[in-house]
Design a protein around this motif. Sequence first.
Motif, PDB file in Angstrom:
ATOM      1  N   ARG A 160       0.828  -1.218   0.000  1.00 58.36           N
ATOM      2  CA  ARG A 160       0.000   0.000   0.000  1.00 58.36           C
ATOM      3  C   ARG A 160       0.861   1.267   0.000  1.00 58.36           C
ATOM      4  O   ARG A 160       0.608   2.219   0.725  1.00 58.36           O
ATOM      5  N   THR A 161       1.881   1.260  -0.836  1.00 59.52           N
ATOM      6  CA  THR A 161       2.804   2.390  -0.888  1.00 59.52           C
ATOM      7  C   THR A 161       2.311   3.448  -1.866  1.00 59.52           C
ATOM      8  O   THR A 161       1.915   3.133  -2.985  1.00 59.52           O
ATOM      9  N   VAL A 162       2.345   4.688  -1.415  1.00 55.58           N
ATOM     10  CA  VAL A 162       1.982   5.828  -2.254  1.00 55.58           C
ATOM     11  C   VAL A 162       3.169   6.769  -2.306  1.00 55.58           C
ATOM     12  O   VAL A 162       3.772   7.095  -1.272  1.00 55.58           O
ATOM     13  N   HIS A 163       3.521   7.200  -3.514  1.00 56.94           N
ATOM     14  CA  HIS A 163       4.592   8.173  -3.724  1.00 56.94           C
ATOM     15  C   HIS A 163       3.937   9.471  -4.186  1.00 56.94           C
ATOM     16  O   HIS A 163       3.122   9.471  -5.113  1.00 56.94           O
ATOM     17  N   ALA A 164       4.278  10.570  -3.550  1.00 56.65           N
ATOM     18  CA  ALA A 164       3.633  11.841  -3.865  1.00 56.65           C
ATOM     19  C   ALA A 164       4.674  12.910  -4.130  1.00 56.65           C
ATOM     20  O   ALA A 164       5.790  12.862  -3.613  1.00 56.65           O
ATOM     21  N   ALA A 165       4.286  13.883  -4.949  1.00 55.29           N
ATOM     22  CA  ALA A 165       5.191  14.984  -5.259  1.00 55.29           C
ATOM     23  C   ALA A 165       4.418  16.287  -5.365  1.00 55.29           C
ATOM     24  O   ALA A 165       3.261  16.314  -5.781  1.00 55.29           O
ATOM     25  N   MET A 166       5.093  17.349  -4.962  1.00 56.64           N
ATOM     26  CA  MET A 166       4.595  18.712  -5.131  1.00 56.64           C
ATOM     27  C   MET A 166       5.702  19.509  -5.806  1.00 56.64           C
ATOM     28  O   MET A 166       6.890  19.348  -5.491  1.00 56.64           O
ATOM     29  N   VAL A 167       5.309  20.380  -6.711  1.00 55.80           N
ATOM     30  CA  VAL A 167       6.260  21.295  -7.329  1.00 55.80           C
ATOM     31  C   VAL A 167       5.755  22.718  -7.154  1.00 55.80           C
ATOM     32  O   VAL A 167       4.551  22.953  -7.038  1.00 55.80           O
ATOM     33  N   ALA A 168       6.695  23.652  -7.122  1.00 55.79           N
ATOM     34  CA  ALA A 168       6.359  25.070  -7.049  1.00 55.79           C
ATOM     35  C   ALA A 168       6.934  25.755  -8.278  1.00 55.79           C
ATOM     36  O   ALA A 168       8.076  25.498  -8.666  1.00 55.79           O
ATOM     37  N   LEU A 169       6.131  26.618  -8.891  1.00 52.83           N
ATOM     38  CA  LEU A 169       6.531  27.321 -10.103  1.00 52.83           C
ATOM     39  C   LEU A 169       6.262  28.811  -9.942  1.00 52.83           C
ATOM     40  O   LEU A 169       5.307  29.213  -9.260  1.00 52.83           O
ATOM     41  N   TYR A 211      -6.550   0.773  -1.827  1.00 54.15           N
ATOM     42  CA  TYR A 211      -7.283   1.442  -2.896  1.00 54.15           C
ATOM     43  C   TYR A 211      -8.763   1.108  -2.764  1.00 54.15           C
ATOM     44  O   TYR A 211      -9.169  -0.047  -2.883  1.00 54.15           O
ATOM     45  N   ILE A 212      -9.578   2.145  -2.517  1.00 54.70           N
ATOM     46  CA  ILE A 212     -11.027   1.992  -2.434  1.00 54.70           C
ATOM     47  C   ILE A 212     -11.642   3.082  -3.305  1.00 54.70           C
ATOM     48  O   ILE A 212     -11.417   4.269  -3.052  1.00 54.70           O
ATOM     49  N   PRO A 213     -12.373   2.732  -4.356  1.00 53.22           N
ATOM     50  CA  PRO A 213     -12.970   3.751  -5.215  1.00 53.22           C
ATOM     51  C   PRO A 213     -13.777   4.758  -4.403  1.00 53.22           C
ATOM     52  O   PRO A 213     -14.550   4.408  -3.512  1.00 53.22           O
ATOM     53  N   GLY A 214     -13.559   6.038  -4.717  1.00 53.14           N
ATOM     54  CA  GLY A 214     -14.278   7.107  -4.036  1.00 53.14           C
ATOM     55  C   GLY A 214     -13.598   7.630  -2.795  1.00 53.14           C
ATOM     56  O   GLY A 214     -13.968   8.670  -2.266  1.00 53.14           O
ATOM     57  N   LEU A 215     -12.568   6.902  -2.315  1.00 53.71           N
ATOM     58  CA  LEU A 215     -11.864   7.314  -1.094  1.00 53.71           C
ATOM     59  C   LEU A 215     -10.390   7.611  -1.369  1.00 53.71           C
ATOM     60  O   LEU A 215      -9.555   7.516  -0.477  1.00 53.71           O
ATOM     61  N   LEU A 216     -10.091   8.001  -2.587  1.00 47.50           N
ATOM     62  CA  LEU A 216      -8.692   8.202  -2.971  1.00 47.50           C
ATOM     63  C   LEU A 216      -8.029   9.296  -2.144  1.00 47.50           C
ATOM     64  O   LEU A 216      -6.833   9.220  -1.840  1.00 47.50           O
ATOM     65  N   GLY A 217      -8.789  10.319  -1.758  1.00 51.18           N
ATOM     66  CA  GLY A 217      -8.209  11.393  -0.968  1.00 51.18           C
ATOM     67  C   GLY A 217      -7.624  10.909   0.337  1.00 51.18           C
ATOM     68  O   GLY A 217      -6.552  11.365   0.761  1.00 51.18           O
ATOM     69  N   PHE A 218      -8.291   9.962   0.995  1.00 51.88           N
ATOM     70  CA  PHE A 218      -7.792   9.448   2.262  1.00 51.88           C
ATOM     71  C   PHE A 218      -6.514   8.627   2.080  1.00 51.88           C
ATOM     72  O   PHE A 218      -5.742   8.455   3.010  1.00 51.88           O
ATOM     73  N   ARG A 219      -6.305   8.139   0.878  1.00 51.37           N
ATOM     74  CA  ARG A 219      -5.093   7.368   0.560  1.00 51.37           C
ATOM     75  C   ARG A 219      -3.934   8.294   0.181  1.00 51.37           C
ATOM     76  O   ARG A 219      -2.790   8.060   0.576  1.00 51.37           O
ATOM     77  N   GLU A 220      -4.220   9.353  -0.588  1.00 54.90           N
ATOM     78  CA  GLU A 220      -3.160  10.169  -1.163  1.00 54.90           C
ATOM     79  C   GLU A 220      -2.864  11.460  -0.407  1.00 54.90           C
ATOM     80  O   GLU A 220      -1.716  11.915  -0.391  1.00 54.90           O
ATOM     81  N   VAL A 221      -3.877  12.081   0.197  1.00 52.56           N
ATOM     82  CA  VAL A 221      -3.669  13.389   0.813  1.00 52.56           C
ATOM     83  C   VAL A 221      -2.629  13.380   1.932  1.00 52.56           C
ATOM     84  O   VAL A 221      -1.810  14.307   2.026  1.00 52.56           O
ATOM     85  N   SER A 267       4.043   3.877   3.159  1.00 47.80           N
ATOM     86  CA  SER A 267       3.517   2.518   3.028  1.00 47.80           C
ATOM     87  C   SER A 267       2.526   2.242   4.147  1.00 47.80           C
ATOM     88  O   SER A 267       2.549   2.889   5.197  1.00 47.80           O
ATOM     89  N   GLY A 268       1.648   1.277   3.903  1.00 45.63           N
ATOM     90  CA  GLY A 268       0.735   0.838   4.943  1.00 45.63           C
ATOM     91  C   GLY A 268      -0.460   1.723   5.173  1.00 45.63           C
ATOM     92  O   GLY A 268      -1.136   1.603   6.203  1.00 45.63           O
TER      93      GLY A 268
END
Length: 216
Positions: free
Chosen positions: A37-46, A67-77, A62-63
């Motif tokens: 359950r690993t998520v890799h995230a990135a932010m850029v500033a321009l 992945y649950i459809p409709g709940l992606l924000g709770f996984r990625e945010v 991780s952990g």
Amino acid sequence: MRLQPDLAALVVTEDALGPVRVLGGADASSMRFDPTRTVHAAMVALDAATLAPIGAGGASRSGGLPYIPGLLGFREVPVLARAFAQLPVKPDLILVDGHGIAHPKGLGVASHLGVVLDVPTIGVAKSVLRGQVEGALPDVPGARAPLVWKGRVLGMALRTRRGANPLYVSVGHRVSLETAIAWVERTLRGRRLPEPTRLAHEEAARVRLAAAAAAG
């Protein structure tokens, strides 16, 4: 699921932002069926005037939630928030690879992130999650058609490049739909994706490769 309506109620769908000098881009990368359950995230500033990159931040986790459809924000945010914290300069407005209010519960990842960070956000998605595009969408850059669900306009299908599938722009948090569309169009450089989310996508791939190299 019980939290979503409360968070969605906090979303501001009108312009509530000051001068935009720094733009942000946000994207996350993961494998749907990864057992870790690993998520890799990135932010850029321009720089908002020139679109020149001025900083980047990344994080992996991780952990978390599966992945649950409709709940992606709770996984990625949570991971995106970590990447945001690493930015040397904080953006005044963030374009997010994902939906804003064009979501079954009105809380796509762009809206979720905007509420959590209390930063104006715009949803820039590549596919429809809720609603239908009404009207013609000619194969001409700048062509628009509303994304509608039960008589309500949730966003706008926007043709950004000839011969390419449209993007689906929606309010994230503290911006109006017209402002959201204007910023997406303003940050295009002849590509399908606006520059902030394009660069965030590339940065998320680098974060993912770096995590793989460290693990292996």
